[in-house]
Write an enzyme that holds these catalytic residues in place. Structure first.
Site, PDB file in Angstrom:
ATOM      1  N   ASP A 283       0.891  -2.011  -6.041  1.00  0.00           N
ATOM      2  CA  ASP A 283      -0.281  -1.145  -6.169  1.00  0.00           C
ATOM      3  C   ASP A 283      -0.042  -0.109  -7.259  1.00  0.00           C
ATOM      4  O   ASP A 283       0.851   0.735  -7.148  1.00  0.00           O
ATOM      5  CB  ASP A 283      -0.570  -0.444  -4.847  1.00  0.00           C
ATOM      6  CG  ASP A 283      -1.103  -1.398  -3.790  1.00  0.00           C
ATOM      7  OD1 ASP A 283      -2.099  -2.079  -4.081  1.00  0.00           O
ATOM      8  OD2 ASP A 283      -0.533  -1.462  -2.691  1.00  0.00           O
TER       9      ASP A 283
ATOM     10  N   MET B 212      -1.644   3.023  -9.214  1.00  0.00           N
ATOM     11  CA  MET B 212      -2.686   4.041  -9.060  1.00  0.00           C
ATOM     12  C   MET B 212      -2.491   5.144 -10.094  1.00  0.00           C
ATOM     13  O   MET B 212      -1.359   5.526 -10.394  1.00  0.00           O
ATOM     14  CB  MET B 212      -2.641   4.633  -7.650  1.00  0.00           C
ATOM     15  CG  MET B 212      -2.705   3.615  -6.541  1.00  0.00           C
ATOM     16  SD  MET B 212      -2.675   4.420  -4.923  1.00  0.00           S
ATOM     17  CE  MET B 212      -2.509   2.996  -3.843  1.00  0.00           C
TER      18      MET B 212
ATOM     19  N   HIS C  24      -1.930  -5.006  -8.733  1.00  0.00           N
ATOM     20  CA  HIS C  24      -3.285  -4.523  -8.428  1.00  0.00           C
ATOM     21  C   HIS C  24      -3.500  -3.191  -9.143  1.00  0.00           C
ATOM     22  O   HIS C  24      -2.937  -2.172  -8.754  1.00  0.00           O
ATOM     23  CB  HIS C  24      -3.405  -4.381  -6.906  1.00  0.00           C
ATOM     24  CG  HIS C  24      -4.719  -3.868  -6.428  1.00  0.00           C
ATOM     25  ND1 HIS C  24      -4.913  -3.480  -5.115  1.00  0.00           N
ATOM     26  CD2 HIS C  24      -5.909  -3.670  -7.054  1.00  0.00           C
ATOM     27  CE1 HIS C  24      -6.149  -3.074  -4.965  1.00  0.00           C
ATOM     28  NE2 HIS C  24      -6.771  -3.174  -6.124  1.00  0.00           N
TER      29      HIS C  24
ATOM     30  N   MET D 160      -5.407  -0.142  -9.767  1.00  0.00           N
ATOM     31  CA  MET D 160      -6.421   0.799  -9.281  1.00  0.00           C
ATOM     32  C   MET D 160      -6.464   1.966 -10.251  1.00  0.00           C
ATOM     33  O   MET D 160      -6.060   3.083  -9.951  1.00  0.00           O
ATOM     34  CB  MET D 160      -6.077   1.245  -7.861  1.00  0.00           C
ATOM     35  CG  MET D 160      -6.278   0.142  -6.835  1.00  0.00           C
ATOM     36  SD  MET D 160      -5.702   0.575  -5.187  1.00  0.00           S
ATOM     37  CE  MET D 160      -4.002   0.021  -5.321  1.00  0.00           C
TER      38      MET D 160
ATOM     39  N   MET E   1     -11.361  -5.292  -0.790  1.00  0.00           N
ATOM     40  CA  MET E   1     -10.687  -4.146  -0.185  1.00  0.00           C
ATOM     41  C   MET E   1     -11.245  -3.920   1.221  1.00  0.00           C
ATOM     42  O   MET E   1     -12.460  -3.833   1.415  1.00  0.00           O
ATOM     43  CB  MET E   1     -10.898  -2.888  -1.023  1.00  0.00           C
ATOM     44  CG  MET E   1     -10.221  -2.919  -2.381  1.00  0.00           C
ATOM     45  SD  MET E   1      -8.424  -3.133  -2.295  1.00  0.00           S
ATOM     46  CE  MET E   1      -7.931  -1.683  -1.347  1.00  0.00           C
TER      47      MET E   1
ATOM     48  N   PHE F  21      -4.467   5.071  -0.556  1.00  0.00           N
ATOM     49  CA  PHE F  21      -3.370   5.429   0.336  1.00  0.00           C
ATOM     50  C   PHE F  21      -3.033   4.267   1.251  1.00  0.00           C
ATOM     51  O   PHE F  21      -3.911   3.499   1.660  1.00  0.00           O
ATOM     52  CB  PHE F  21      -3.739   6.650   1.197  1.00  0.00           C
ATOM     53  CG  PHE F  21      -4.047   7.884   0.395  1.00  0.00           C
ATOM     54  CD1 PHE F  21      -3.024   8.700  -0.071  1.00  0.00           C
ATOM     55  CD2 PHE F  21      -5.349   8.211   0.089  1.00  0.00           C
ATOM     56  CE1 PHE F  21      -3.303   9.834  -0.817  1.00  0.00           C
ATOM     57  CE2 PHE F  21      -5.647   9.337  -0.657  1.00  0.00           C
ATOM     58  CZ  PHE F  21      -4.617  10.151  -1.112  1.00  0.00           C
TER      59      PHE F  21
ATOM     60  N   GLY G 266      -1.496   2.796   4.964  1.00  0.00           N
ATOM     61  CA  GLY G 266      -1.574   3.189   6.366  1.00  0.00           C
ATOM     62  C   GLY G 266      -2.964   3.406   6.917  1.00  0.00           C
ATOM     63  O   GLY G 266      -3.116   3.908   8.032  1.00  0.00           O
TER      64      GLY G 266
ATOM     65  N   GLY H 126       1.125  -3.727   4.083  1.00  0.00           N
ATOM     66  CA  GLY H 126       2.128  -2.755   3.691  1.00  0.00           C
ATOM     67  C   GLY H 126       2.817  -2.121   4.874  1.00  0.00           C
ATOM     68  O   GLY H 126       3.931  -2.489   5.246  1.00  0.00           O
ATOM     69  N   SER H 127       2.125  -1.177   5.500  1.00  0.00           N
ATOM     70  CA  SER H 127       2.721  -0.434   6.617  1.00  0.00           C
ATOM     71  C   SER H 127       3.148  -1.337   7.754  1.00  0.00           C
ATOM     72  O   SER H 127       4.209  -1.133   8.356  1.00  0.00           O
ATOM     73  CB  SER H 127       1.712   0.609   7.134  1.00  0.00           C
ATOM     74  OG  SER H 127       1.342   1.508   6.124  1.00  0.00           O
TER      75      SER H 127
END
Length: 218
Positions: A34, A36, A65, A67, A136, A142, A144, A196-197
């Protein structure tokens, strides 16, 4: 076969190489990166030099990705860094057709991502030009966050669009994927699951990925 792509956004960056090798040993298919910029999304992560470092360690393809605003400025750098898939947001580029063809020209597979509030109609004219469509299932920025259940009809609609127009396009989801909802996402027609989390913060990567594989049936 359905694919699992752990997002390193939730990994321990002080031992990132070890984290990547650990999830690869546990049987993942891709590493999701990711990127960003603090403008398109309210967070800042990594750039091409880190992707290049990851490429030296990773044995599976890098699913990068972006962003970021105006991704065309940086696609060359991310391609040079070793990105196997480069996904841009439809909301972040003015000339989407030109952008996806630039990605392919540079030797990477081209993906397009849509935020939760962005309709599928925005990519209808380029569905035959891309390799991957990313839906998405959280608002990006973010890790989580909780999976937005109302995205399931959109995922099903995306599956129908792909099957009708360009069956080789892979359908990916990103955001809040857990053992509790990966099954319903799979039933909606998803090919690639970014998590992820639920992987990196769980501790036992191998057990989590094994359970995900069991739910997906592969």
């Amino acid at each position: 076969m359905k694919k699992i792509a752990p997002s390193i956004l939730s990994a321990d960056f002080s031992r990132l190489g070890e984290e990547i090798l650990a999830v690869e040993d546990a049987g993942v298919d891709l590493i999701h990166v990711d990127v960003m910029d603090g403008h398109f999304v309210p967070n800042i992560t990594i750039g091409p030099p880190v992707v290049a470092s990851i490429k030296k360690t990773a044995r599976v393809p890098l699913d990068v990705h972006l962003m970021i605003d105006d991704p065309d400025k940086y696609i060359q750098s991310f391609a040079d860094a070793g990105s196997d898939i480069i996904t841009v947001h439809a909301e972040a580029t003015v000339h989407l057709h030109r952008t996806v063809h630039l990605i392919r020209k540079l030797g990477a597979k081209a993906g397009v991502a849509l935020n939760p509030a962005t309709p599928l109609a925005n990519i209808e004219q380029v569905i035959g030009d891309i390799d991957l469509l990313l839906i998405m299932t959280v608002n990006p920025g973010f890790g989580g966050q909780k999976f937005i259940e109302s995205m399931l009809p959109k995922i099903r609609e995306a599956r129908d669009m792909i099957d009708g127009a360009s069956p080789d396009v892979l359908l990916e989801v990103d955001g809040g994927i857990t053992l509790q909802n990966i099954g319903v996402a799979e039933e909606a027609g998803v090919d690639i699951f970014v998590a992820g989390s639920s992987i990196f913060l769980n501790g036992d990567y191998r057990q989590t990925i094994r359970k995900m594989r069991a739910i997906l049936g592969n």
